[in-house]
Design a protein around this motif. Structure first.
Motif, PDB file in Angstrom:
ATOM      1  N   ASN A  66       0.813  -1.215   0.000  1.00 28.20           N
ATOM      2  CA  ASN A  66       0.000   0.000   0.000  1.00 28.20           C
ATOM      3  C   ASN A  66       0.849   1.270   0.000  1.00 28.20           C
ATOM      4  N   THR A  69       2.874   1.849  -3.158  1.00 28.38           N
ATOM      5  CA  THR A  69       1.983   2.376  -4.194  1.00 28.38           C
ATOM      6  C   THR A  69       1.680   3.849  -3.944  1.00 28.38           C
ATOM      7  N   PHE A  70       1.383   4.175  -2.680  1.00 27.68           N
ATOM      8  CA  PHE A  70       1.125   5.564  -2.281  1.00 27.68           C
ATOM      9  C   PHE A  70       2.318   6.464  -2.657  1.00 27.68           C
ATOM     10  N   ILE A  73       2.682   6.897  -6.506  1.00 30.56           N
ATOM     11  CA  ILE A  73       1.645   7.799  -7.019  1.00 30.56           C
ATOM     12  C   ILE A  73       2.027   9.253  -6.737  1.00 30.56           C
ATOM     13  N   PHE A 156      -0.506   7.141 -13.562  1.00 22.58           N
ATOM     14  CA  PHE A 156      -0.575   8.356 -12.742  1.00 22.58           C
ATOM     15  C   PHE A 156       0.270   9.481 -13.322  1.00 22.58           C
ATOM     16  N   PHE A 180      -4.849  13.658  -4.624  1.00 23.62           N
ATOM     17  CA  PHE A 180      -3.977  12.591  -4.152  1.00 23.62           C
ATOM     18  C   PHE A 180      -4.398  12.055  -2.782  1.00 23.62           C
ATOM     19  N   THR A 183      -8.080  10.432  -2.462  1.00 21.96           N
ATOM     20  CA  THR A 183      -8.245   9.206  -3.241  1.00 21.96           C
ATOM     21  C   THR A 183      -7.315   8.103  -2.732  1.00 21.96           C
ATOM     22  N   ALA A 184      -6.186   8.490  -2.133  1.00 17.84           N
ATOM     23  CA  ALA A 184      -5.310   7.475  -1.535  1.00 17.84           C
ATOM     24  C   ALA A 184      -5.997   6.848  -0.328  1.00 17.84           C
ATOM     25  N   GLY A 187      -9.123   4.982  -1.433  1.00 16.37           N
ATOM     26  CA  GLY A 187      -8.767   3.852  -2.289  1.00 16.37           C
ATOM     27  C   GLY A 187      -8.077   2.736  -1.515  1.00 16.37           C
ATOM     28  N   LEU A 189      -5.270   2.874   0.449  1.00 17.35           N
ATOM     29  CA  LEU A 189      -3.810   2.843   0.524  1.00 17.35           C
ATOM     30  C   LEU A 189      -3.289   3.202   1.916  1.00 17.35           C
ATOM     31  N   THR A 209      -6.600   4.894  -7.595  1.00 21.09           N
ATOM     32  CA  THR A 209      -5.747   4.495  -6.467  1.00 21.09           C
ATOM     33  C   THR A 209      -6.117   3.090  -5.981  1.00 21.09           C
ATOM     34  N   GLY A 213      -3.715  -0.119  -6.194  1.00 24.20           N
ATOM     35  CA  GLY A 213      -3.438  -0.795  -4.919  1.00 24.20           C
ATOM     36  C   GLY A 213      -3.774  -2.279  -4.978  1.00 24.20           C
TER      37      GLY A 213
END
Lengths: 254, 297
Positions: A66, A69-70, A73, A156, A180, A183-184, A187, A189, A209, A213
């Protein structure tokens, strides 16, 4: 009179463009410090201080997927949106438009520079995961994660370029954060999707996101939805990003 | 001689203003054309059309016979624009090398930096340069592609007198080497010093085009001041044709004439002993002010 003008070779042109964009992003602590600092801090916080991951190897893997990915992004959104918006406001884009350089070279410079920032983020996150958390993955898993992150990063990157194409220099950082951070979180994250209320789980299906994820969590086999659905969701958002970026740049070329 | 750049019956509307209206002009190798006019006259629009940043609503614009929006045409053009910029964290040499890589026949970066007097600033970050040095970086960017057409939109704004002289010398040398140069400026002394031809724009229309003498003549400027030592009395001088005023300046006399040539001929006929004669013609500035005021009235 029309004289044939020889074209400059594309390779060196691309090399110089990428090198200068990379210098610009990696030399600026305003990009590097938050891009690397935030995801690492969050990862450490939720792994050690808020002990979601302690004594639970699956949870520790999920947190890594997670926050990696965060971080990627964030690097792509900030690394693409802000330089593009700045270029327009400072007249760099106008200067570029007067050169014979194909516009694709300019776009490639933005994407690759942001990707290098994303690689820096991923390297620090991976080092922390292996060294401090004790994550042990097979080479195949690392390769799969690298492929997932690259694909997600490009999607992204397109979204970042769209933001940079539509917003001015002074508005772009705020817009990126506005897109960001919520949505993180929504989503999945920041916190596992399993503890989210039902309406958030439904809403997440519309967020890039979440799909990115899910693909990352699928590497340690912790994904919930089918891979084609995640891939489809991410590709759809990449296409939306490309279309919005192209529209914005055509509407205001410089 | 074929034109390197041409506007042919070009009209361009920007928002609610008609920025250019039926504008035609050719620019040839080895000449400096100064495009003059009040703010909002259409000077920058004319340059943006040649750079392919704008497309004409009517008429055609060409660089070496091509549409300026074509990458091949842009390879022939270098420009110093009023509002162009560059990333401030880069070093001067990094920026120049990258810009040079876009052009097939690019000049040597170090040589170009020497030409604009930035040889010792190559490793500086853009952000650490003075305003005048940044202007010279823009000039170096315009030159590094080895352009056959150079567009300079007010190139000496924010430049100190010494830098300005060096810049004007460089422009003169480029003209000598065969570069076609289009220059906009509000410094009429720059135009007077450099320009082979003057194009005077007003409210999007070409009011006058020609050599400086042509433009001055068009403004009706045959006026001149004569300074000389004469044996004639002031009253006799004042009765000469076209004389508007007479004033003593120590051992000489200053005559204001509405037609310098006529007054001088009559003076020499009446006073064979006149000497130390100095004739000051109307300046380009006088012509510019006369022409632009005339149209505004």
């Amino acid at each position: 009179m029309t004289t044939a003008t020889p074209r400059a070779p594309l390779g060196p042109m691309l090399g110089h463009e990428i090198a200068n964009e990379a210098r610009r992003v990696l030399r600026d602590p305003a990009y590097t410090a938050p891009a690397i600092g935030f995801p690492v801090a969050f990862y450490l916080l939720f792994t050690f201080v808020v002990p979601f991951g302690r004594g639970n190897p699956a949870m520790a893997e999920m947190l890594f997927a997670n926050y990696l990915t965060f971080g990627v992004i964030g690097a792509m959104l900030f690394g693409c949106a802000l330089p593009l918006a700045q270029d327009r406001d400072q007249g760099v884009l106008k200067l570029k438009r007067t050169t014979p350089q194909p516009f694709g070279v300019y776009v490639a410079g933005k994407l690759v520079a942001a990707l290098l920032l994303a690689v820096a983020v991923a390297a620090v996150m991976s080092a922390v995961a292996i060294g401090a958390v004790g994550l042990r993955w097979s080479a195949g898993q690392w390769a799969a994660m690298a492929a997932v992150q690259l694909a997600g990063a490009l999607a992204f990157g397109a979204i970042g370029l769209a933001i940079g194409a539509w917003f001015r220099d002074n508005a772009a950082p705020g817009v990126v954060n506005l897109v960001f951070l919520p949505t993180a979180a929504l989503g999945g994250l920041w916190f596992p999707m399993s503890i989210m209320p039902a309406f958030v789980k439904v809403m997440a299906l519309g967020l890039p996101t979440f799909h990115f994820g899910e693909l990352a969590r699928a590497v340690p086999s912790l994904g919930d939805q089918s891979l084609p659905l995640s891939i489809g969701g991410l590709v759809a958002w990449a296409v939306i990003g490309v279309l919005l970026a192209g529209w914005g740049l055509r509407r205001k070329p410089y | 001689m074929p034109a390197i750049a041409s506007w042919s019956h070009v009209s361009k509307r920007l928002g609610s203003t008609q920025a250019l209206q039926d504008f035609s002009l050719d620019v040839h190798a080895g000449e400096v054309v100064a495009v003059l006019g009040p703010n909002g006259a259409g000077k920058t629009t004319a340059l943006h059309l040649l750079l392919g940043l704008l497309a004409p609503d009517a008429g055609t614009v060409a660089v070496e016979g091509r549409d300026p929006r074509d990458a091949g045409a842009r390879a022939a053009v270098g420009a110093v624009l009023q509002t162009a910029g560059f990333p401030r964290r880069l070093r001067v040499v990094e920026l120049l090398r990258q810009h040079a890589s876009c052009y097939a026949g690019a000049r040597d970066v170090a040589a170009v930096l020497d030409v604009v007097g930035l040889g010792d600033r190559a490793q500086r970050r853009i952000a650490d340069l003075s305003g005048g040095e940044r202007r010279r970086v823009e000039f170096a960017l315009a030159l590094v592609g080895n352009p056959r057409l150079l567009l300079l939109d007010e190139p000496t704004v924010g430049v100190d007198p010494r830098e300005r002289r060096a810049l004007l010398d460089t422009i003169g040398a480029l003209r000598g080497a065969g570069t076609a140069i289009v220059l906009t400026t509000h410094h009429l002394d720059e135009a007077e010093r450099l320009a082979d031809r003057i194009a005077l724009l007003q409210q999007g229309r070409l009011r006058q085009v020609g050599t400086q003498a042509t433009v001055k003549a068009a403004a009706g400027l045959r006026a001149a001041r004569l300074l000389l030592a004469s044996t004639l009395t002031d009253a006799a001088l004042a009765s000469l044709p076209a004389v508007a005023g007479v004033a003593r300046r120590e051992d000489r006399v200053e005559i204001h004439s509405s037609d310098g040539d006529t007054t001088l001929r009559a003076l020499l006929a009446a006073d064979a002993g006149a000497h130390d004669i100095e004739v000051r013609r109307a300046s380009l500035e006088d012509a510019y002010l006369g022409l632009t005021e005339g149209a505004a009235a």
